[in-house]
Design a protein around this motif. Structure first.
Motif, PDB file in Angstrom:
ATOM      1  N   ASP A   1       0.847  -1.200   0.000  1.00 30.09           N
ATOM      2  CA  ASP A   1       0.000   0.000   0.000  1.00 30.09           C
ATOM      3  C   ASP A   1       0.880   1.247   0.000  1.00 30.09           C
ATOM      4  OD1 ASP A   1      -1.876   1.937   0.221  1.00 30.09           O
ATOM      5  OD2 ASP A   1      -2.732   1.236   2.121  1.00 30.09           O
TER       6      ASP A   1
ATOM      7  N   SER B   1      -2.243   4.728  -2.426  1.00 29.42           N
ATOM      8  CA  SER B   1      -3.252   4.825  -3.485  1.00 29.42           C
ATOM      9  C   SER B   1      -3.443   3.419  -4.055  1.00 29.42           C
ATOM     10  CB  SER B   1      -2.795   5.807  -4.575  1.00 29.42           C
ATOM     11  OG  SER B   1      -1.612   5.338  -5.175  1.00 29.42           O
ATOM     12  N   PRO B   2      -4.545   3.210  -4.779  1.00 29.64           N
ATOM     13  CA  PRO B   2      -4.764   1.865  -5.325  1.00 29.64           C
ATOM     14  C   PRO B   2      -3.615   1.451  -6.240  1.00 29.64           C
ATOM     15  CG  PRO B   2      -6.622   3.350  -5.834  1.00 29.64           C
ATOM     16  CD  PRO B   2      -5.616   4.156  -5.112  1.00 29.64           C
TER      17      PRO B   2
ATOM     18  N   ILE C   1     -15.404   7.108  -6.532  1.00 30.23           N
ATOM     19  CA  ILE C   1     -14.441   6.223  -5.869  1.00 30.23           C
ATOM     20  C   ILE C   1     -14.276   4.935  -6.664  1.00 30.23           C
ATOM     21  CG2 ILE C   1     -16.116   5.116  -4.319  1.00 30.23           C
ATOM     22  CD1 ILE C   1     -13.994   5.517  -2.067  1.00 30.23           C
ATOM     23  N   SER C   2     -15.349   4.510  -7.356  1.00 33.15           N
ATOM     24  CA  SER C   2     -15.207   3.383  -8.281  1.00 33.15           C
ATOM     25  C   SER C   2     -16.317   3.387  -9.312  1.00 33.15           C
ATOM     26  CB  SER C   2     -15.167   2.035  -7.537  1.00 33.15           C
ATOM     27  OG  SER C   2     -16.463   1.506  -7.356  1.00 33.15           O
TER      28      SER C   2
ATOM     29  N   VAL D   1     -11.225   3.556  -9.423  1.00 31.60           N
ATOM     30  CA  VAL D   1     -11.042   2.106  -9.390  1.00 31.60           C
ATOM     31  C   VAL D   1     -12.117   1.444 -10.261  1.00 31.60           C
ATOM     32  CG1 VAL D   1     -11.052   0.027  -7.934  1.00 31.60           C
ATOM     33  CG2 VAL D   1     -10.049   2.162  -7.068  1.00 31.60           C
TER      34      VAL D   1
ATOM     35  N   ASN E   1      -7.063  -3.044  -3.603  1.00 28.22           N
ATOM     36  CA  ASN E   1      -7.831  -2.184  -4.510  1.00 28.22           C
ATOM     37  C   ASN E   1      -9.309  -2.175  -4.161  1.00 28.22           C
ATOM     38  OD1 ASN E   1      -5.502  -1.502  -5.788  1.00 28.22           O
ATOM     39  ND2 ASN E   1      -5.961  -2.494  -7.748  1.00 28.22           N
TER      40      ASN E   1
ATOM     41  N   TYR F   1      -9.731   0.284  -1.416  1.00 26.62           N
ATOM     42  CA  TYR F   1      -9.798   1.651  -1.953  1.00 26.62           C
ATOM     43  C   TYR F   1     -11.142   1.918  -2.610  1.00 26.62           C
ATOM     44  CZ  TYR F   1      -5.055   3.132  -0.916  1.00 26.62           C
ATOM     45  OH  TYR F   1      -3.917   3.534  -0.255  1.00 26.62           O
TER      46      TYR F   1
ATOM     47  N   GLY G   1     -13.278   2.975   0.167  1.00 23.39           N
ATOM     48  CA  GLY G   1     -12.791   4.000   1.112  1.00 23.39           C
ATOM     49  C   GLY G   1     -12.356   3.484   2.471  1.00 23.39           C
TER      50      GLY G   1
ATOM     51  N   ALA H   1      -9.211   1.712   2.859  1.00 21.71           N
ATOM     52  CA  ALA H   1      -7.832   1.241   2.752  1.00 21.71           C
ATOM     53  C   ALA H   1      -6.946   1.784   3.870  1.00 21.71           C
ATOM     54  CB  ALA H   1      -7.238   1.592   1.388  1.00 21.71           C
ATOM     55  N   ASP H   2      -7.446   2.767   4.582  1.00 24.87           N
ATOM     56  CA  ASP H   2      -6.667   3.243   5.746  1.00 24.87           C
ATOM     57  C   ASP H   2      -6.590   2.186   6.837  1.00 24.87           C
ATOM     58  OD1 ASP H   2      -9.459   3.592   5.953  1.00 24.87           O
ATOM     59  OD2 ASP H   2      -9.193   4.925   7.672  1.00 24.87           O
TER      60      ASP H   2
END
Lengths: 415, 415
Positions: free
Chosen positions: B16, B19-20, B267-268, B289, B358, B361, B364, B366-367
């Protein structure tokens, strides 16, 4: 023995008329929407609408199927689950496009499984095979064919067949053992495969026969493996000894394996991705079952066998996993049925008949399994859905809630 | 809190970088062959080679992973598992070639799921959804997105979102809720979809916002459903209210959903079977994404989305089940990974990144999930194999031996 009643089941079963279901008949199922089954000594003694069957019996034990679908246990008629080692790295090489010959040169392919079996103790070979047999069972398989063929010499072929026999004796599954001594050409016979065929015929087959440790004989006919002529030699010898015969036929090239199966009245011809129309017609006339292996085509990213053409031409189609560490690492008949329906265009009914009755005929056990009829074993599965279509509809996920073998619950899938 | 050490694991994780992963980076994994993970309060506090990480900690509890592969828990970024009723008979009609419009006319399609949700009690809707959430978990999903969209009026959309919230509170899963009020045109608005869009924007979105019951907003743009213009209207309104936005884009026709996603910095964008090269390039520039749903293509017998083209063009590709009772009744991210590798040509590494980092991400999160990094949650899976390739290699069968969420064992697969 206690008499059991399975009630409140939505029963679906193929119709066994004494031969494999072919043509339009492969699409027919019998359905008892509010059905029941009476089981005594592990055998079906009555089946039908609940009101019709219950009265004559003193039931000791009633199992409420709660409206779920009830179908015969799957019969998987073509597997190589007796192996010692997975071949993950070969799978990754193949994905990268490495040609099969190079994989062979790097120690992959069937011969790497042969090496692993030779090195493995009989106990570890058993433990590995057992794991895959039980996995198959959890996906609904109640009868399974298992081949030798990673031995390639008398000692190791017999070792495999003893392990297969032990699987038969230590699991609830019915096991049909097939001798596949001619599965690949051993390195030492690379330049003289006929000498190896002579060993198969003169040494291995009699040894297997004398130990009474396999009922079927199979051979892999393909370019770079064994010729049709060699196939004829092995299978004719096997027939003389009383084996039922089958053949890995026309998987990559149309060599005429399907025609040979017809000529010898083999019990089944398997793979058949490349079989020609005229050879398919010969199979139909000789009533040879076509055993198709869609998870192999899936795993190898090939075109699927032409199931619908075979059904149109009146060849009875059976389905199998081909479970093996090279070309189809899959124990699930449910996955195979899903592929048959979604990728080969079979109807859910055709696929169910292919995975039960026709597959039972493909290994000579339809007298006791493959459909739900009085006198056959009480081998069946409960499906959490309205119909057998659930198996293909629920993609990649098991729909089984319970598996029964000879009336005993051998697997219960807790949700 | 107790400090746990997971040792003797063959760890594989996406990398990571904030970003994706796109392009060639999507094919990269970090591997610690003799790895360990230290977990405190459900969070990873150290990861790496076992000798490097163990010493500074007073370990309360050591879990021996016995050399198995350890990968992040799957993040399924596109599901409709909140539904009341299966649609098996519709599946059978589709297999027979009945056109979708006729299925709709016979009461099938999305509107039949809408009717079922309207009739269902909140409790039964919860029980049904829970069953599918737990099934997903057993296949290795530890974080899941769930959409509304079978309500289509404020009352029933809120009912669905309350059920989704209850799934979040009563299962070990992390749940991301997406409001999909514009999933289909309700019958009453058949001739005036703009009036329905006005209700989505003026009534539903503010209601959902005021209850703080969904973080994302989605819309289905397609011929016969909503136009790109209507999509823009809904998603812009959602953005103003603070929702993250995504879009069901270019599933059947190349309407420009992918371009709209790029324009709005969604976001995707999801599905994308028909997305054109130029719109894919727009997505790459806007870093949207691409969430691909191979089990939907499989179940509908369509061509798969062009994953390799997207990866070549630097679009980060995520994978999802799209689990729903119509076009993809599949809770298994493992099955989706298998299809991605064998039918879409993704490498096992690309598929794993698509199913973890991915996909995190894409919703939202991925944190805190999607890779194994210090500071992220200890969400991971043990795989009975040498590498993540096992998931595709073992066709149609789960390879998972255990699932851990925030360091706790939430599923153990007894062999």
């Amino acid at each position: 023995m206690a008499i059991k009643l399975f009630k409140n089941a939505n029963i679906y079963t193929p119709i066994d008329k004494g031969s494999p279901s072919a043509g339009k008949e492969q699409n027919l199922l019998k359905n008892f929407p509010k059905g029941g089954i009476v089981v005594k000594d592990g055998v079906i003694t009555a089946i039908g609408n609940i009101d019709d069957i219950e009265k004559p019996y003193r039931i000791d034990n009633t199992i409420d199927c709660k409206g779920q679908s009830l179908i015969p246990g799957f019969v998987d008629p073509h597997t190589h689950i007796c192996f010692a080692k997975l071949r993950e790295s070969e799978f990754e090489m193949r994905l990268k496009g490495v040609p099969y010959l190079e994989i062979l040169n790097q120690g992959g392919g069937i011969l790497s499984s042969v090496e692993a079996v030779a090195k493995a103790s009989e106990e570890s070979l058993y433990q590995n095979s057992l794991k895959h047999a039980l996995s198959a069972m959890k996906f609904g398989t109640t009868t399974i064919e298992i081949k030798s063929g990673y031995g390639l010499d008398t000692e190791n072929e017999l070792k495999m067949l003893r392990v297969i026999d032990r699987i038969a004796k230590t699991t609830p599954l019915d096991v049909v053992a097939t001798f596949l001594g001619a599965h690949a050409i051993p390195l030492a016979y690379k330049d003289n495969p006929d000498a190896f065929i002579a060993i198969v015929v003169d040494e291995m087959l009699p040894a297997v026969k004398s130990q009474n440790i396999a009922s079927h004989c199979d051979i892999f006919c393909e370019k770079g493996v064994f010729s049709i002529e060699q196939g004829r030699k092995v299978l004719e010898a096997a027939k003389r000894l009383g084996f039922k015969v089958k053949i890995h036929a026309d998987e990559v090239n149309d060599l005429g394996g399907a025609a040979l199966a017809a000529e010898l009245c083999a019990i089944s011809a398997d793979h058949l991705l490349a079989a020609s129309d005229s050879n398919i017609e010969k199979m139909a006339r000789a009533k040879v079952v076509a055993t198709l292996l869609p998870s192999t085509a899936y795993s190898l990213r090939k075109s699927y066998a032409r199931a619908k053409v075979m059904i149109e031409k009146n060849v009875p189609v059976a389905l199998a996993t081909d479970c093996n560490p090279g070309s189809s690492y899959c124990e699930s008949m449910q996955f195979v049925i899903g592929l048959a329906v979604l990728n080969m265009g079979m109807t859910p009914a055709e696929a169910l008949v292919g995975a039960t009755l026709n597959s039972a005929y493909a290994i000579g056990v339809a007298d006791r399994v493959g459909s739900l009829d009085v006198g056959k074993q009480a081998d069946f599965i409960l499906i959490d859905g309205e119909s057998p279509a659930m198996v293909a509809y629920h993609a990649g996920v098991s729909s089984i809630s319970a598996v029964f073998k000879r009336g005993e619950n051998i697997f219960f899938n807790k949700v």
